[in-house]
Design a protein around this motif. Structure first.
Motif, PDB file in Angstrom:
ATOM      1  N   TRP A   1       0.696  -1.148  -0.010  1.00 28.27           N
ATOM      2  CA  TRP A   1       0.096   0.272  -0.162  1.00 28.27           C
ATOM      3  C   TRP A   1       0.730   1.381  -0.063  1.00 28.27           C
ATOM      4  N   ILE A   2       1.927   1.127   0.798  1.00 25.35           N
ATOM      5  CA  ILE A   2       2.936   2.408   0.827  1.00 25.35           C
ATOM      6  C   ILE A   2       3.376   2.701  -0.437  1.00 25.35           C
TER       7      ILE A   2
ATOM      8  N   ARG B   1       2.477   1.862  -3.441  1.00 22.85           N
ATOM      9  CA  ARG B   1       1.353   2.281  -4.377  1.00 22.85           C
ATOM     10  C   ARG B   1       0.997   3.647  -4.149  1.00 22.85           C
ATOM     11  N   HIS B   2       1.078   4.078  -2.976  1.00 27.17           N
ATOM     12  CA  HIS B   2       0.723   5.545  -2.484  1.00 27.17           C
ATOM     13  C   HIS B   2       1.909   6.235  -3.001  1.00 27.17           C
ATOM     14  N   ARG B   3       3.285   5.872  -2.749  1.00 23.83           N
ATOM     15  CA  ARG B   3       4.263   6.601  -3.318  1.00 23.83           C
ATOM     16  C   ARG B   3       4.333   6.827  -4.691  1.00 23.83           C
ATOM     17  N   ARG B   4       3.975   5.799  -5.699  1.00 26.88           N
ATOM     18  CA  ARG B   4       4.033   5.708  -6.960  1.00 26.88           C
ATOM     19  C   ARG B   4       2.852   6.898  -7.624  1.00 26.88           C
ATOM     20  N   SER B   5       1.734   6.600  -6.978  1.00 33.28           N
ATOM     21  CA  SER B   5       0.600   7.815  -7.406  1.00 33.28           C
ATOM     22  C   SER B   5       0.958   9.140  -6.937  1.00 33.28           C
ATOM     23  N   ALA B   6       1.752   9.353  -5.737  1.00 34.31           N
ATOM     24  CA  ALA B   6       2.151  10.781  -5.274  1.00 34.31           C
ATOM     25  C   ALA B   6       3.007  11.316  -6.360  1.00 34.31           C
TER      26      ALA B   6
END
Length: 274
Positions: free
Chosen positions: A265-266, A268-273
Motif C-alpha cells: 500500500w505504501i 502504491r501510494h508513493r508511485r501515485s504521489a
C-alpha cells in the motif's frame, strides 16, 4: 493481563517468551540475512532426536537436547560449509534422521509417559524457574558472542567471498552461527515447540528488514517485534483459553501478512504521489 501476573507460571511464561524473543531477534536476523532458513529448520526438527536421547538416558531435557542439537549443527556445518548450494539434500536427510532417532529412543524408553505435543508445539506455561536461569544465561552468551564478532558476522553476511579475502575467518564464523542457532532452538522449543521454531526465527527479522538499513538496527527492531508478538500471543491465549505456542505463531503470521499488505500500500501510494 496484569491480574494474571499474580500467578507464578504466567510470570515465568512471560519471562521465557521475552528471553526467547530477544535471542530469536538476534539469531533470526543472521539466519534471514545469510539465507539459511532451511538449514535452521533442519536443526530445529533434528533436535527431536535430542529430546529422545535425554529421556532415554535420563538426562535433563535441556542438557540432552542442547548437546544433540549442537552436534547436529556442527555436522551440518561441516557438510555444507564448502558447498552451500547443494546443502538442501544433506539438511533434508539430517532433518528426517534426527526426528526418527527421537521417535525410536522414546519408544525404547521404559515407562515413557511424556506429553509429546508439548515438545512439538511448545509448553510455555510449564517453564520452571530453574529453566529461566538457563535461558537467561543462554541469552547473555548469545548476545555476548554476537557483540564480540559483530563486524566479522556483518562482513560474512553481506559478502562472504570478500570477507574471506580480507582475512575474516568465514568458515569458523559459519560454525559459530550454526552453534548459536542450536542454542536458540533449544530455548524456543519450550515457547512454541520445534515444529513452529522457524516462524519465530524468520518473521520478526523479515518485518524488521523493511525498517532498517543496518544489521544492528535490524537485530534491535527484530528483538522488539519478537517480544511484542510473544507477549500479544500469550495474552490472547490466556484471554481466550487457546494453545499458547500456536497463538504466538498466529500473531507472528498476522504481523507478516500485515507487513506485506502495508508495504504494497505504501509503495502504491508513493508511485501515485510521484
Amino acid at each position: 493481563m496484569w491480574e494474571a501476573l499474580q500467578f507464578e507460571f504466567l510470570r515465568n511464561a512471560l519471562l521465557a517468551g521475552l528471553l526467547a524473543g530477544v535471542t530469536c531477534g538476534m539469531i533470526g536476523t543472521l539466519v534471514v540475512v545469510n539465507r539459511i532458513v532451511f538449514l535452521a529448520g533442519g536443526i530445529a526438527h533434528a533436535a527431536y532426536g535430542g529430546i529422545g536421547l535425554a529421556f532415554f538416558l535420563g538426562l535433563p531435557y535441556m542438557l540432552g537436547t542442547f548437546g544433540f542439537s549442537l552436534g547436529v549443527a556442527m555436522f551440518m556445518a561441516a557438510m555444507t560449509v564448502r558447498s552451500r548450494h547443494r546443502s538442501d539434500t544433506v539438511i533434508g536427510v539430517i532433518w528426517a534422521v534426527g526426528m526418527a532417532i527421537g521417535v525410536i529412543l522414546l519408544d525404547l524408553t521404559p515407562g515413557y509417559n511424556v506429553d509429546l505435543m508439548s515438545y512439538l508445539f511448545g509448553s510455555i506455561l510449564t517453564v520452571p524457574t530453574s529453566d529461566l536461569w538457563i535461558m537467561g544465561l543462554m541469552t547473555v552468551m548469545v548476545a555476548g558472542l554476537v557483540a564480540f564478532f559483530y563486524n566479522a558476522l556483518l562482513a560474512m553476511s553481506y559478502d562472504g567471498e570478500f570477507a574471506r579475502l580480507r582475512g575474516v575467518p568465514v568458515a569458523g564464523l559459519y560454525f559459530l552461527l550454526l552453534g548459536m542457532i542450536s542454542v536458540c532452538v533449544v530455548m524456543v522449543i519450550q515457547v512454541v515447540g520445534l515444529i513452529l521454531v522457524i516462524a519465530m526465527l524468520t518473521i520478526p527479522p523479515y518485518i524488521a528488514e523493511k525498517f532498517s538499513d543496518s544489521l544492528a538496527g535490524m537485530m534491535l527492531i527484530s528483538c522488539l517485534i519478537s517480544c511484542v508478538f510473544t507477549v500479544a500471543g500469550l495474552w490472547i491465549s490466556f484471554r481466550y483459553d487457546l494453545t499458547s505456542g500456536a497463538t504466538i505463531i498466529l500473531v507472528n503470521g498476522a504481523g507478516f501478512f500485515l507487513s506485506i499488505i502495508g508495504g504494497r500500500w505504501i509503495a502504491r501510494h508513493r508511485r501515485s504521489a510521484s
